[in-house]
Design an enzyme around this catalytic site. Structure first.
Site, PDB file in Angstrom:
ATOM      1  N   ALA A  40      52.313  45.556 -11.195  1.00 56.05           N
ATOM      2  CA  ALA A  40      52.876  46.330 -12.313  1.00 56.05           C
ATOM      3  C   ALA A  40      53.587  45.457 -13.344  1.00 56.05           C
ATOM      4  CB  ALA A  40      53.832  47.376 -11.751  1.00 56.05           C
TER       5      ALA A  40
ATOM      6  N   ASP B  25      62.773  57.882  -6.866  1.00 53.95           N
ATOM      7  CA  ASP B  25      63.877  56.935  -7.097  1.00 53.95           C
ATOM      8  C   ASP B  25      64.353  57.082  -8.537  1.00 53.95           C
ATOM      9  OD1 ASP B  25      61.252  54.544  -7.210  1.00 53.95           O
ATOM     10  OD2 ASP B  25      62.432  55.115  -8.952  1.00 53.95           O
TER      11      ASP B  25
ATOM     12  N   GLY C  23      50.498  52.168 -11.048  1.00 51.64           N
ATOM     13  CA  GLY C  23      50.925  52.111  -9.646  1.00 51.64           C
ATOM     14  C   GLY C  23      50.837  53.409  -8.877  1.00 51.64           C
TER      15      GLY C  23
ATOM     16  N   ARG D 146      65.734  56.671   2.916  1.00 52.92           N
ATOM     17  CA  ARG D 146      65.096  56.290   1.641  1.00 52.92           C
ATOM     18  C   ARG D 146      66.164  56.152   0.562  1.00 52.92           C
ATOM     19  NH1 ARG D 146      60.254  60.009   0.118  1.00 52.92           N
ATOM     20  NH2 ARG D 146      60.068  58.444  -1.529  1.00 52.92           N
TER      21      ARG D 146
ATOM     22  N   SER E  51      47.914  55.857  -6.505  1.00 52.20           N
ATOM     23  CA  SER E  51      46.560  55.934  -5.921  1.00 52.20           C
ATOM     24  C   SER E  51      45.790  57.134  -6.471  1.00 52.20           C
ATOM     25  CB  SER E  51      46.682  56.053  -4.399  1.00 52.20           C
ATOM     26  OG  SER E  51      47.479  57.207  -4.087  1.00 52.20           O
TER      27      SER E  51
ATOM     28  N   ASN F 191      57.613  59.295  -8.552  1.00 51.85           N
ATOM     29  CA  ASN F 191      58.649  58.652  -7.739  1.00 51.85           C
ATOM     30  C   ASN F 191      59.925  59.481  -7.755  1.00 51.85           C
ATOM     31  OD1 ASN F 191      56.759  56.639  -7.441  1.00 51.85           O
ATOM     32  ND2 ASN F 191      57.642  55.326  -9.028  1.00 51.85           N
TER      33      ASN F 191
ATOM     34  N   HIS G 157      57.948  65.092  -8.496  1.00 54.31           N
ATOM     35  CA  HIS G 157      58.161  65.347  -7.062  1.00 54.31           C
ATOM     36  C   HIS G 157      59.628  65.394  -6.668  1.00 54.31           C
ATOM     37  CE1 HIS G 157      53.805  63.757  -6.397  1.00 54.31           C
ATOM     38  NE2 HIS G 157      53.847  64.951  -6.932  1.00 54.31           N
TER      39      HIS G 157
ATOM     40  N   TYR H 165      65.210  61.187   4.513  1.00 55.26           N
ATOM     41  CA  TYR H 165      65.570  60.982   3.094  1.00 55.26           C
ATOM     42  C   TYR H 165      66.861  60.183   2.963  1.00 55.26           C
ATOM     43  CZ  TYR H 165      61.643  63.837   1.836  1.00 55.26           C
ATOM     44  OH  TYR H 165      60.358  64.290   1.693  1.00 55.26           O
TER      45      TYR H 165
HETATM   46  N1  APR Z   1      51.854  46.837  -8.629  1.00 54.78           N
HETATM   47  C1  APR Z   1      50.984  47.802  -9.039  1.00 54.78           C
HETATM   48  N2  APR Z   1      50.410  48.702  -8.196  1.00 54.78           N
HETATM   49  C2  APR Z   1      50.746  48.604  -6.898  1.00 54.78           C
HETATM   50  C3  APR Z   1      51.633  47.625  -6.386  1.00 54.78           C
HETATM   51  C4  APR Z   1      52.198  46.717  -7.323  1.00 54.78           C
HETATM   52  N3  APR Z   1      53.067  45.757  -6.952  1.00 54.78           N
HETATM   53  N4  APR Z   1      51.737  47.808  -5.040  1.00 54.78           N
HETATM   54  C5  APR Z   1      50.962  48.871  -4.734  1.00 54.78           C
HETATM   55  N5  APR Z   1      50.352  49.338  -5.836  1.00 54.78           N
HETATM   56  C6  APR Z   1      49.463  50.499  -5.973  1.00 54.78           C
HETATM   57  C7  APR Z   1      48.523  50.750  -4.808  1.00 54.78           C
HETATM   58  O1  APR Z   1      47.321  50.029  -4.970  1.00 54.78           O
HETATM   59  C8  APR Z   1      48.288  52.257  -4.940  1.00 54.78           C
HETATM   60  O2  APR Z   1      47.258  52.546  -5.856  1.00 54.78           O
HETATM   61  O3  APR Z   1      50.295  51.633  -6.035  1.00 54.78           O
HETATM   62  C9  APR Z   1      49.610  52.768  -5.519  1.00 54.78           C
HETATM   63  C10 APR Z   1      50.486  53.422  -4.462  1.00 54.78           C
HETATM   64  O4  APR Z   1      49.810  54.575  -4.016  1.00 54.78           O
HETATM   65  P1  APR Z   1      50.555  55.554  -3.005  1.00 54.78           P
HETATM   66  O5  APR Z   1      51.202  54.748  -1.936  1.00 54.78           O
HETATM   67  O6  APR Z   1      49.573  56.620  -2.649  1.00 54.78           O
HETATM   68  O7  APR Z   1      51.755  56.178  -3.872  1.00 54.78           O
HETATM   69  P2  APR Z   1      51.634  57.325  -4.953  1.00 54.78           P
HETATM   70  O8  APR Z   1      50.318  57.282  -5.656  1.00 54.78           O
HETATM   71  O9  APR Z   1      52.862  57.238  -5.797  1.00 54.78           O
HETATM   72  O10 APR Z   1      51.717  58.660  -4.043  1.00 54.78           O
HETATM   73  C11 APR Z   1      51.735  59.878  -4.744  1.00 54.78           C
HETATM   74  O11 APR Z   1      52.046  61.034  -2.660  1.00 54.78           O
HETATM   75  O12 APR Z   1      53.021  61.035  -0.623  1.00 54.78           O
HETATM   76  C12 APR Z   1      53.075  61.609  -1.865  1.00 54.78           C
HETATM   77  O13 APR Z   1      54.933  62.532  -2.948  1.00 54.78           O
HETATM   78  C13 APR Z   1      54.386  61.317  -2.538  1.00 54.78           C
HETATM   79  O14 APR Z   1      54.790  60.834  -4.865  1.00 54.78           O
HETATM   80  C14 APR Z   1      53.989  60.482  -3.743  1.00 54.78           C
HETATM   81  C15 APR Z   1      52.540  60.873  -3.964  1.00 54.78           C
END
Ligand code: APR
Length: 230
Positions: free
Chosen positions: A214, A89, A170, A56, A172, A87, A104, A53
């Site tokens: 985004a 951040d 943004g 990060r 998954s 996020n 989170h 951390y």
């Molecule tokens: N603009 C828009 N979307 C984007 C971009 C971008 N520039 N770059 C990546 N993405 C999308 C990807 O396609 C994906 O759908 O952002 C998403 C990122 O997904 P993850 O990496 O799984 O992140 P997130 O969904 O925030 O993860 C959720 O998982 O690991 C835990 O606690 C952690 O908060 C996190 C949670």
């Protein structure tokens, strides 16, 4: 004013240079998630977790909000906006968003290991082994680890239930309970999803998909909300 609720994930901070979790070269690559983001990992190797951390936090200190963060902050002129972010951040706050629910946790805060209610703002980027709270217990990152409860989810659901417009930017949508937030919205309200690769969002009513990064996608969402008087 209409209530706009926006669920954001790592993808909104990608254009600020912060790595996502599951894209190529994602944060979890090279790390066993459970080693650095679970209570068992903390018990096993506090130093490794603190270092993960700290790195990060250091990356975040050098990151600036991007156009997507600023656009969402500016939408407060026309909507009662609640950002529900996964996020950790502080880029939404840095961009000027005034109502941000962190599901989170927050990187720039630390928490007493004995009394989780004791939460402290962090000045710098480093939290060290031996850093103690006022009651003498070790401080830990103020992060919700896998397997831990998500205390802010209740507030997020409350906001989603009352939303007139809901957007997902943004993420998954793989990690619950955050990924389930959209299911608390009223079926009839307009919903947007902005992502470079739209995740599987089967059977969500009134969903407008914007497959863009985004900063571009949030701008398109704004245009559509104006054009359709949402
Ligand atoms: N603009 C828009 N979307 C984007 C971009 C971008 N520039 N770059 C990546 N993405 C999308 C990807 O396609 C994906 O759908 O952002 C998403 C990122 O997904 P993850 O990496 O799984 O992140 P997130 O969904 O925030 O993860 C959720 O998982 O690991 C835990 O606690 C952690 O908060 C996190 C949670």
């Amino acid at each position: 004013m209409k209530k706009l609720v926006v669920l954001t994930g790592a993808g909104i901070s990608a254009e600020s240079g912060l790595r996502t979790f599951r894209d190529d070269n994602g944060l979890w690559e090279g790390h066993d998630v459970m080693e650095v983001a679970s209570p068992a990992g903390w018990r096993k190797n506090k130093k490794l977790v603190l270092e993960f951390y700290n790195l990060r936090r250091k990356a975040c200190l050098e990151a600036e909000p991007n156009k997507a963060h600023y656009r969402l902050a500016r939408l407060e002129e026309d909507f009662d906006v609640t950002i529900v972010t996964q996020n950790v951040d502080n880029l939404h706050e840095k961009a000027g968003s005034s109502k941000v629910i962190h599901l989170h946790g927050e990187l720039f805060k630390s928490q007493s290991t004995l009394d989780p209610g004791l939460v402290y703002e962090m000045e710098g980027w480093e939290l060290k082994l031996g850093d103690k709270c006022e009651k003498g217990s070790q401080l830990r990152p103020y992060i919700v680890w896998f397997g831990e409860p998500v205390p802010m989810m209740e507030a997020a659901i409350e906001a989603a239930l009352q939303a007139d417009v809901f957007a997902v930017v943004g993420t998954s949508l793989l990690v619950y309970p955050a990924a389930g937030l959209i299911s608390y919205t009223q079926p009839a309200i307009p919903k947007f999803i902005v992502d470079v690769k739209i995740p599987d969002v089967a059977s969500i009513d009134n969903l407008i998909k914007i497959e863009e990064k985004a900063s571009t996608g949030v701008a398109k969402m704004e245009e559509m909300m104006k054009k359709f008087h949402i």
